[in-house]
Design a protein around this motif. Structure first.
Motif, PDB file in Angstrom:
ATOM      1  N   TRP A 159       0.835  -1.053  -0.049  1.00  0.00           N
ATOM      2  CA  TRP A 159      -0.036   0.252   0.191  1.00  0.00           C
ATOM      3  C   TRP A 159       0.391   1.055   0.184  1.00  0.00           C
ATOM      4  CZ3 TRP A 159      -4.838   1.481  -1.267  1.00  0.00           C
ATOM      5  CH2 TRP A 159      -5.344   2.601  -0.580  1.00  0.00           C
ATOM      6  N   ALA A 160       1.919   1.016   0.626  1.00  0.00           N
ATOM      7  CA  ALA A 160       2.618   2.579   1.006  1.00  0.00           C
ATOM      8  C   ALA A 160       3.680   2.800  -0.340  1.00  0.00           C
ATOM      9  CB  ALA A 160       3.892   2.338   1.860  1.00  0.00           C
ATOM     10  N   LEU A 161       4.204   1.593  -0.535  1.00  0.00           N
ATOM     11  CA  LEU A 161       4.231   1.575  -2.603  1.00  0.00           C
ATOM     12  C   LEU A 161       3.699   2.378  -3.345  1.00  0.00           C
ATOM     13  CD1 LEU A 161       7.199   0.678  -4.472  1.00  0.00           C
ATOM     14  CD2 LEU A 161       5.964  -1.229  -5.150  1.00  0.00           C
ATOM     15  N   LEU A 162       2.086   1.760  -3.419  1.00  0.00           N
ATOM     16  CA  LEU A 162       1.502   1.701  -4.680  1.00  0.00           C
ATOM     17  C   LEU A 162       1.074   3.418  -4.636  1.00  0.00           C
ATOM     18  CD1 LEU A 162      -1.090   2.222  -6.272  1.00  0.00           C
ATOM     19  CD2 LEU A 162      -2.110   1.067  -4.756  1.00  0.00           C
ATOM     20  N   MET A 163       1.081   3.909  -2.888  1.00  0.00           N
ATOM     21  CA  MET A 163       0.598   5.518  -2.750  1.00  0.00           C
ATOM     22  C   MET A 163       1.508   6.676  -3.116  1.00  0.00           C
ATOM     23  SD  MET A 163      -2.303   6.048  -1.745  1.00  0.00           S
ATOM     24  CE  MET A 163      -2.812   5.015  -3.044  1.00  0.00           C
ATOM     25  N   GLY A 164       3.328   6.123  -2.359  1.00  0.00           N
ATOM     26  CA  GLY A 164       4.045   6.494  -3.324  1.00  0.00           C
ATOM     27  C   GLY A 164       4.123   6.586  -4.664  1.00  0.00           C
ATOM     28  N   PHE A 165       4.180   5.976  -5.101  1.00  0.00           N
ATOM     29  CA  PHE A 165       3.778   5.781  -6.889  1.00  0.00           C
ATOM     30  C   PHE A 165       2.926   6.924  -7.595  1.00  0.00           C
ATOM     31  CE2 PHE A 165       6.184   1.660  -7.272  1.00  0.00           C
ATOM     32  CZ  PHE A 165       7.567   2.099  -7.867  1.00  0.00           C
ATOM     33  N   LYS A 166       1.892   6.564  -6.670  1.00  0.00           N
ATOM     34  CA  LYS A 166       0.462   7.716  -7.260  1.00  0.00           C
ATOM     35  C   LYS A 166       0.986   9.353  -7.113  1.00  0.00           C
ATOM     36  CE  LYS A 166      -4.422   8.414  -7.109  1.00  0.00           C
ATOM     37  NZ  LYS A 166      -5.411   7.789  -5.987  1.00  0.00           N
ATOM     38  N   ASN A 167       1.092   9.136  -5.362  1.00  0.00           N
ATOM     39  CA  ASN A 167       1.307  10.586  -5.126  1.00  0.00           C
ATOM     40  C   ASN A 167       2.170  11.216  -5.756  1.00  0.00           C
ATOM     41  OD1 ASN A 167      -0.694  10.379  -3.798  1.00  0.00           O
ATOM     42  ND2 ASN A 167       0.348   9.532  -1.390  1.00  0.00           N
ATOM     43  N   THR A 168       3.391  10.833  -6.364  1.00  0.00           N
ATOM     44  CA  THR A 168       4.864  11.160  -6.376  1.00  0.00           C
ATOM     45  C   THR A 168       4.561  11.469  -7.972  1.00  0.00           C
ATOM     46  OG1 THR A 168       6.254  10.032  -4.908  1.00  0.00           O
ATOM     47  CG2 THR A 168       7.328  10.863  -7.190  1.00  0.00           C
ATOM     48  N   ALA A 169       3.409  10.365  -8.622  1.00  0.00           N
ATOM     49  CA  ALA A 169       3.202  10.919 -10.388  1.00  0.00           C
ATOM     50  C   ALA A 169       2.533  12.377 -10.345  1.00  0.00           C
ATOM     51  CB  ALA A 169       2.569   9.579 -11.108  1.00  0.00           C
ATOM     52  N   ARG A 170       1.552  12.287  -9.593  1.00  0.00           N
ATOM     53  CA  ARG A 170       0.588  13.211  -8.786  1.00  0.00           C
ATOM     54  C   ARG A 170       1.761  14.620  -8.988  1.00  0.00           C
ATOM     55  NH1 ARG A 170      -3.556  13.624  -5.685  1.00  0.00           N
ATOM     56  NH2 ARG A 170      -4.920  15.405  -7.346  1.00  0.00           N
ATOM     57  N   GLU A 171       2.102  14.705  -8.693  1.00  0.00           N
ATOM     58  CA  GLU A 171       3.124  15.704  -7.716  1.00  0.00           C
ATOM     59  C   GLU A 171       3.762  16.119  -9.247  1.00  0.00           C
ATOM     60  OE1 GLU A 171       5.435  14.796  -5.156  1.00  0.00           O
ATOM     61  OE2 GLU A 171       3.915  14.759  -3.462  1.00  0.00           O
ATOM     62  N   HIS A 172       4.018  15.331 -10.374  1.00  0.00           N
ATOM     63  CA  HIS A 172       4.830  15.275 -11.132  1.00  0.00           C
ATOM     64  C   HIS A 172       3.549  15.804 -12.684  1.00  0.00           C
ATOM     65  CE1 HIS A 172       9.373  14.555  -9.790  1.00  0.00           C
ATOM     66  NE2 HIS A 172       8.717  12.948  -9.850  1.00  0.00           N
TER      67      HIS A 172
END
Length: 461
Positions: free
Chosen positions: A206-219
């Motif tokens: 879950w942490a990995l998924l949210m890390g990818f998703k949130n960082t992708a959105r920040e970009h």
């Protein structure tokens, strides 16, 4: 005499069951529940948009591990020069494969490309904060211990040799050595064991998924809550290409979005998305379906306080029949599971857990392999879907041979979570560079399905 006591909590362990009951009382907030940290927290960062842009450069169908990793890598490399939109129909990830997985990381495969992708996954996890910011994976480097009977010993030795040649660190142990290192183990029926010494263990998916998703959105990646229900096409000199997708939004409205390139990363639903694109419904190259479907798998968490129970450093242990277990937290809890025989696949109509499968199929193996497991209590459980590749149970990644603007990243059949960093990076390479530039994953492409050349793993569960 075995003692089996079932104790099932009234609230299922899945964070998403908690999510549903919570959001029913306050629909204005989104919540995430980390099963690793076992705590509830408001997480507004996971909110997605309900507005669909008219067009984009890359449309990614599926916002789980592979989709979000692809979005991250594309935006990290191309920045504002590339407009990326991610469509996710399960915005709370209630049924998504990524967060419901056990979160294992290992290099114990037979297929070189899988070993290489998992080695890169370990490398990525070591510096995850450099990539994904404040992302805590809670990685437990306890390793994997894969056991083999006489019939599987030769394959285990061959796999271990391949893994070492590619840079993995493992050791093959005799029954005597297994007993010396792991006093709790019963080695009856075991010829050899392969123990991963480095870069293996488990983490919080879950942490990995949210890390990818949130960082992708920040970009700058745009996540939209909705479901792709139709595709539009256009004729070009190089052949028919995909042009647009019709998306059913959460309010029931249907809107379309034009795209230059499309990625199918819809997990267990990828086969259905492929059908919308005509895969399996046409002639020639379009006569071949995307062979991915959901397969339900159960995970059980049990408590054991018996003498000589496996300790905190116990590796994830896989029996010759595929039954696995590992520690779950620092108390006396363990989690376990096993894939059923192909003739006994459970219904995928829901995520209900079958406790008879534990009692009849899994627990006898646990009790045989570890004497302390003769007396246990079931504390909780959950079910999730494998994105199961019916062709050869291996990942499908690459450009489709007919639609030159369609890319596929799916079908890893239960071992994909650890490979999300490598798969997302590979998709970004194909789209931005036109070829694989790090790990050559050509053999995992759709062409092997067209050419009827399955590439299954050997002695891998």
């Amino acid at each position: 005499m075995f003692k089996f006591v079932t104790f099932v909590r009234s609230v299922p362990r899945s964070q998403f069951e908690l999510l549903k009951t919570t959001t029913s009382t306050n629909a204005t907030q989104k919540y995430s529940f980390s099963k690793t940290a076992n705590c509830l927290s408001v997480n507004t960062a996971i909110k997605s948009s309900s507005e669909l842009p008219k067009k984009c450069d890359v449309l990614i169908i599926g916002g789980g591990g592979f989709g979000s990793s692809s979005a991250y890598w594309l935006k990290k490399k191309a920045g504002n020069d590339l407009n990326v939109v991610v469509i996710e129909k399960d915005c709370t990830y209630t049924k998504a494969s990524t967060p419901l997985s056990v979160g294992g990381l290992r290099q114990q495969f037979s297929f070189p490309e899988n070993i290489q992708m998992s080695l890169y996954g370990a490398e990525f996890f070591e510096i995850v904060k450099d990539h994904l910011g404040d992302c805590e994976l809670n990685f437990k480097p306890n390793g994997y211990l894969i056991l083999a009977s006489d019939s599987g010993a030769t394959n285990l030795l061959s796999n271990a040799k391949t893994q070492k040649e590619l840079g993995a660190q493992n050791v093959v142990l005799t029954p005597e050595k297994l007993k010396e290192i792991f006093p709790w183990i019963n080695t009856e029926g075991v010829a050899l064991g392969c123990y991963g010494l480095e870069k293996e263990g488990w983490f919080d998916p879950w942490a990995l998924l949210m890390g990818f998703k949130n960082t992708a959105r920040e970009h700058g990646a745009n996540y939209v809550d909705g479901e792709v229900v139709e595709f539009g096409f256009e004729a070009k000199p190089e052949g028919q290409q995909m042009k647009k997708a019709v998306v059913k939004l959460t309010n029931g409205e249907k809107q379309s979005i034009d795209f230059e390139k499309c990625v199918i990363a819809a997990g267990a639903c990828s086969g259905d998305v492929g059908k919308l694109a005509g895969l399996g419904n046409g002639e020639g190259l379009l006569s071949f379906a995307l062979p991915v479907e959901p397969r339900k798998r159960f995970v059980y968490v049990f408590d054991c306080q018996g003498e000589n129970a496996p300790g905190l450093k116990t590796p994830l242990t896989i029996d010759p029949n595929g039954t696995y277990f590992r520690r779950d937290g620092e108390g006396g809890n363990y989690l376990c599971g096993r894939s059923p025989e192909c003739t006994c696949e459970p219904s995928v109509d829901d995520l209900e857990v079958d406790f008879s499968f534990f009692e009849e199929e899994i627990w006898p193996t646990l009790a045989h392999r570890v004497k302390a497991f003769e007396s246990i209590k079931i504390r909780s459980s959950w079910a999730g879907f494998y994105e199961y590749n019916t062709f050869d149970e291996n990942g499908i990644i690459g450009r489709h041979p007919y639609y030159q603007n369609l890319y596929i990243a799916t079908g890893f059949s239960g071992h994909g979570i650890q490979q999300t960093p490598a798969v997302g990076r590979a998709i970004s390479e194909l789209i931005l560079d036109g070829r694989f530039t790090t790990i050559d994953l050509t053999r995992l492409g759709f062409d092997r399905i067209v050419n009827n050349k399955p590439m299954p793993e050997v002695h891998i569960f």
